[in-house]
Design an enzyme around this catalytic site. Sequence first.
Site, short mmCIF file in Angstrom:
data_model
loop_
_atom_site.label_atom_id
_atom_site.label_comp_id
_atom_site.label_asym_id
_atom_site.label_seq_id
_atom_site.Cartn_x
_atom_site.Cartn_y
_atom_site.Cartn_z
N GLY A 42 -0.25 8.79 -0.72
CA GLY A 42 0.11 9.90 -1.67
C GLY A 42 0.57 9.56 -2.85
O GLY A 42 1.54 10.28 -3.27
N TYR A 76 9.04 21.92 7.79
CA TYR A 76 8.78 20.81 7.07
C TYR A 76 9.99 19.87 7.78
O TYR A 76 9.74 18.66 7.85
CB TYR A 76 9.30 21.07 5.59
CG TYR A 76 9.40 19.78 4.87
CD1 TYR A 76 8.31 18.92 4.20
CD2 TYR A 76 10.73 19.54 4.42
CE1 TYR A 76 8.62 17.86 3.36
CE2 TYR A 76 11.15 18.28 3.83
CZ TYR A 76 9.99 17.51 3.14
OH TYR A 76 10.07 16.31 2.54
N GLY A 98 3.70 13.15 -8.23
CA GLY A 98 5.12 13.06 -7.63
C GLY A 98 5.78 11.79 -7.52
O GLY A 98 5.51 10.99 -8.17
N LEU A 141 0.72 -1.30 -0.05
CA LEU A 141 -0.04 -0.04 0.15
C LEU A 141 0.80 1.12 -0.08
O LEU A 141 1.80 1.32 0.74
CB LEU A 141 -1.05 -0.01 1.06
CG LEU A 141 -2.06 1.05 1.38
CD1 LEU A 141 -3.18 0.65 2.01
CD2 LEU A 141 -1.64 2.34 1.92
N SER A 155 13.38 12.75 3.88
CA SER A 155 14.19 13.72 3.38
C SER A 155 15.55 13.74 3.83
O SER A 155 15.81 13.37 5.03
CB SER A 155 13.42 14.96 3.32
OG SER A 155 14.14 16.30 2.87
N SER A 175 -1.06 10.11 -5.84
CA SER A 175 -1.76 11.00 -6.94
C SER A 175 -0.89 11.62 -7.98
O SER A 175 -1.19 11.79 -8.86
CB SER A 175 -2.64 11.93 -6.42
OG SER A 175 -2.23 12.80 -5.57
#
Length: 252
Positions: free
Chosen positions: A5, A135, A9, A2, A122, A7
């Site tokens: 996000g 972020y 990129g 699974l 990141s 959709s």
Amino acid sequence: MLITGASKGIGRAIAVELASRGHRVIATARRPETLADLPVDQRLRLDVTDQDSVDQAIEDAGEIDALVSNAGATLRAPLESVPLAEFERLFQLNTLGALRVAQGVLPAMRKRGAGRLVFVSSIQGRLMLPIIGSYGASKWALEALAEGLAIETGHFGIKVSIVQPGAVSTNGAEQAKALFAEDDPYLPLYHQLGALRGEVITVDEVAAVVADTIEQAQPPLRVPAGAPAERALKARKEAPESEPFMLAQLDW
């Protein structure tokens, strides 16, 4: 497996890459209609900030052998003035949302004695850039949660990895909110972000690293995605702790 996000990129590229390697892929997004053209087995609605949505998606997905936790967003604002509601929104999505989905899939993985959790983080989960501090803080927290999960769940046959790209060629940075006052004293830092973020890699490169990590029998905990990330994280590790890592690279 699974993917959250999925959709656009990085998440979309991961779905395509894993499907091309023959994996059963369950792509999820807040708006499942955005997944219609993906070559995957299932397309489900999943909002990582909504417990009912997470519970329903996990129920509809059936057996999940791997979770790729990718859903997230970013923000440009000085820490002095960032609205705390926006700061909280990032943590709800980037950090608590990732934990919420992990909590949903872990009981079944633990009972089976096997499972994979891959968190898309990141390099900013290990070093801090100015103006993207909100972020970065959400990613530092995500990496702490992921490492904690690795310690707690390894006994049950669950392997946890954190994939760490640097700058990636998505439209996320361009679409990010930029919250500055008129004549904001921090605008000089904002204008340096492009150079500070470093060399850009493609979403396909990140997707290949994620897929390679999933397919490893004994994946590492932290996986830099691409040569620029490897260089940045190596430099951070070797730098002294007496001052902020990025401070010397700023031009005030």
